[in-house]
Write an enzyme that holds these catalytic residues in place. Structure first.
Site, PDB file in Angstrom:
ATOM      1  N   GLU A 258     -25.851  -0.377  10.496  1.00 21.22           N
ATOM      2  CA  GLU A 258     -25.745   0.129   9.131  1.00 21.22           C
ATOM      3  C   GLU A 258     -27.160   0.432   8.666  1.00 21.22           C
ATOM      4  O   GLU A 258     -28.008  -0.459   8.612  1.00 21.22           O
ATOM      5  CB  GLU A 258     -25.102  -0.917   8.227  1.00 21.22           C
ATOM      6  CG  GLU A 258     -24.946  -0.461   6.789  1.00 21.22           C
ATOM      7  CD  GLU A 258     -24.659  -1.615   5.861  1.00 21.22           C
ATOM      8  OE1 GLU A 258     -25.341  -1.726   4.827  1.00 21.22           O
ATOM      9  OE2 GLU A 258     -23.758  -2.419   6.177  1.00 21.22           O
ATOM     10  N   CYS A 295     -26.739  -2.521  -0.151  1.00 19.65           N
ATOM     11  CA  CYS A 295     -26.546  -1.301   0.635  1.00 19.65           C
ATOM     12  C   CYS A 295     -25.606  -0.327  -0.055  1.00 19.65           C
ATOM     13  O   CYS A 295     -25.595   0.864   0.262  1.00 19.65           O
ATOM     14  CB  CYS A 295     -26.023  -1.644   2.023  1.00 19.65           C
ATOM     15  SG  CYS A 295     -24.691  -2.856   2.018  1.00 19.65           S
TER      16      CYS A 295
END
Length: 501
Positions: A258, A295
C-alpha cells in the site's frame, strides 16, 4: 521489559550495531545483521511445513492466545507507543483493541473453512466420449512471509497487525521488519507473540522480528530465496523499490504494497448547495484527524466554482482557524510534510497557514486552491503529502468534474457527497470512480477503515501494487494462499476439507 534485541528462531539476540531511541530515554535497539536475516529466513522455511500442517482449530487458538498476551501487556504497550509516536493514549488503546479484534476475527474465519474456496468435481467414469477424473481444489499456504511495520499505526498495521494476523491464519510463518519509529512497541508485541508460541507449542520459526534500516535489512529480507511473499504499508518510494526487488529475483514473488492515496471527495451541486457549510466543517475534521497521518486522509476536494463552493471553503477555513498544532509521528515524517506543503505553495494559491509550526515535530493543516485544468495538467499534484494537507480543485462545470475523475490515478478511496437530486451525475461519476478506487463512499469521509468481511483496503496502482488485494478485512487472507488441485487422490491423502463428497 524491553531487551532491545531481535527475535530469531525462538531466541532474543543482540548485535554489535545499535540504534538509540531518544523517545525511550536512550534505549538501544540491536540492528539485525545480514547473517541474522539469513538465519531468520532459514528458520521460517524449516518450520513452514510443520506450521502449515497445524490444524486450523489449533491455529485459531494460537491467534486468540496472541490477542490475550497483547492484552496482558496492554499498559506497557500503550505507554511505550505514546512515547514513541506522540499519539494520545486513547488512540493507542483503541488501536490495541483493533489489533486484538483482527486476530480474533481471523481465528473465527479459519474455523469455518470458507476462506479456502473448496471446489469438488467428482469423477464421472461413465461420461462419453471420455470419463472425468475426480478433481478437488483447495488453497494452501504460500510459504514464509515478510511483513513491514507501518509508521502511522504502531499496532494495527505493524508487528501483529492485519498482515501478520492474516498470514499466520493462512498457515505462513511471518518475519516482521520492525519500523524504527516504534521499535519498542514492536518488540513488546513481539514478546506477546513469542509467549503465545510457547504456550501453544508452535514451531520456533513461526514468528520472528528484526529491527534495522529498511534499505539494508528490508532489501535482504525480500531478496532472500526462502521468502515467498511480502506485505508492506508505507511510502511510494520505499514500496516501489521493494516491489522492484521482489520482481527482479530469480524466483519472483508477490509484493502486496500500500503506497499512498489522495482520496478525492466530489461535492455534487445539490449537496453543496444544501449543506456546504456542514461539509466544510466535516472535511476539516477528517483532514486533521491524527495530524492527517492516515492513508485514507481526504486530500482532494472537487467541486464546481461559485458561491456554494466559496461557502464550503469559508466553512473549512473557519473550522481550521483554531485547529491545534499536532505532533507528527517522526522527525522524518514532519520534515517531509513541511517540504511537501512548501512545494504545493509554489504551485498554487495558499489559503491557510501552510502547515508551519514553531514547535519541533509539530505541524498545522495546510489548504490550497487551484483550477481543475491546471490540476489535471500537473501530475505532481496527485502525489500524496503525508499529513493534513488538502487541495480544493475548482471546476467550471459538472463535465469538468467528470474530466477530473477520468484523470485520477489509482486511489484507496473516492467519495461522493450527494443528495437525491444529484443521482444522475453521481451515477456517471460512480462508473468512472469504481475503476479508480478500491472503496467508494457516499456522504461520509474516508478517514477510518472498518475491519470486517466487506472491507476493501487497496486500489489500482499507485494506491497499492495489486488491485485485487486488500490489507484490511477477512479477504486479506487470500494474499497468503495459493490454489492447488488434487486429481484422483485417495481420501487418506487429501486435506480434511477435501475429504467430503
Amino acid at each position: 521489559m524491553l531487551t532491545g534485541k531481535n527475535l530469531i528462531d525462538g531466541a532474543w539476540q543482540g548485535s554489535d550495531k545499535t540504534r538509540v531511541s531518544a523517545d525511550l530515554d536512550g534505549m538501544a535497539f540491536a540492528q539485525a545483521t545480514t547473517a541474522q536475516v539469513d538465519a531468520a529466513c532459514n528458520a521460517a522455511r524449516r518450520d513452514f511445513r510443520a506450521y502449515a500442517s497445524v490444524s486450523r482449530g489449533d491455529r485459531a487458538a494460537f491467534l486468540r492466545t496472541i490477542a490475550e498476551q497483547i492484552d496482558l501487556l496492554g499498559e506497557e504497550i500503550t505507554k511505550t507507543g505514546c512515547a514513541e509516536s506522540g499519539l494520545p493514549e486513547a488512540r493507542l488503546n483503541g488501536e490495541r483493541g483493533r489489533t486484538m479484534g483482527q486476530l480474533r476475527m481471523f481465528a473465527d474465519l479459519i474455523e469455518k473453512d470458507e476462506h479456502l474456496d473448496v471446489r469438488i468435481d467428482e469423477a464421472l467414469p461413465d461420461r462419453a466420449p471420455l470419463p472425468r477424473s475426480d478433481l478437488r481444489l483447495t488453497h494452501r499456504p504460500i510459504g514464509p512471509v515478510v511483513v513491514f511495520g507501518a509508521s502511522n499505526f504502531p499496532l494495527a498495521f505493524s508487528t501483529a497487525g492485519g498482515d501478520t494476523a492474516s498470514a499466520l491464519a493462512a498457515g505462513c510463518p511471518v518475519i516482521v521488519k520492525g519500523h524504527e519509529a516504534h521499535a519498542g512497541t514492536a518488540e513488546l508485541v513481539g514478546q506477546a507473540i513469542a509467549k503465545a508460541i510457547e504456550i501453544c507449542g508452535m514451531p520456533a520459526g513461526t514468528f520472528q522480528i528484526l529491527q534495522g534500516p529498511g534499505r539494508v535489512i528490508g532489501a535482504a529480507l525480500v531478496q532472500h530465496p526462502e521468502i515467498r511473499a511480502v506485505g508492506f504499508t508505507g511510502s511510494y518510494g520505499g514500496g516501489r523499490a521493494l516491489f522492484d526487488l521482489c520482481h527482479a529475483r530469480p524466483l519472483p514473488i508477490p509484493f502486496y504494497g500500500e503506497l499512498g492515496s489522495v482520496n478525492p471527495v466530489f461535492l455534487l451541486p445539490h449537496a453543496i448547495e444544501a449543506r456546504g457549510a456542514a461539509l466544510g466543517a466535516g472535511w476539516a475534521g477528517s483532514l486533521t484527524m491524527g495530524a492527517g497521518q492516515f492513508c485514507t486522509n481526504p486530500g482532494i476536494i472537487v467541486g464546481v466554482r461559485g458561491a456554494h463552493f466559496d461557502k464550503f471553503a469559508d466553512a473549512t477555513l473557519a473550522a481550521l482557524k483554531d485547529a491545534p498544532e499536532q505532533k507528527m509521528l517522526t522527525d522524518g515524517i514532519h520534515d517531509a510534510y513541511q517540504k511537501g506543503v512548501l512545494g504545493l505553495a509554489d504551485l498554487m494559491e495558499e489559503i491557510s497557514s501552510c502547515g508551519r509550526s514553531d514547535t519541533p515535530r509539530h505541524a498545522l493543516p495546510a489548504v490550497f486552491k487551484i483550477d481543475a485544468a491546471t490540476w489535471m495538467a500537473t501530475p505532481a499534484l496527485q502525489h500524496e503529502v503525508f499529513g493534513a494537507a488538502g487541495i480544493l480543485v475548482e471546476c467550471n462545470d459538472v463535465d469538468q468534474m467528470k474530466a477530473v475523475a477520468e484523470a485520477l490515478e489509482g486511489q484507496l478511496t473516492a467519495t461522493l457527497q450527494m443528495d437525491d437530486a444529484d443521482m444522475d451525475v453521481a451515477r456517471e461519476l460512480a462508473v468512472v470512480l469504481e475503476e479508480k478506487a478500491g472503496r467508494l463512499l457516499c456522504n461520509g469521509f474516508p478517514t477510518g477503515v472498518e475491519v470486517c468481511s466487506a472491507m476493501m483496503h487497496g486500489g489500482p496502482f499507485p494506491a497499492s501494487t495489486d488491485v485485487r488485494a486488500t490489507s484490511v478485512g477477512t479477504l486479506a487472507i487470500v494474499r497468503w494462499l495459493r490454489p492447488v488441485s488434487y486429481q484422483d487422490f485417495p481420501a487418506a491423502l487429501l486435506h480434511p476439507e477435501l475429504q467430503t463428497s
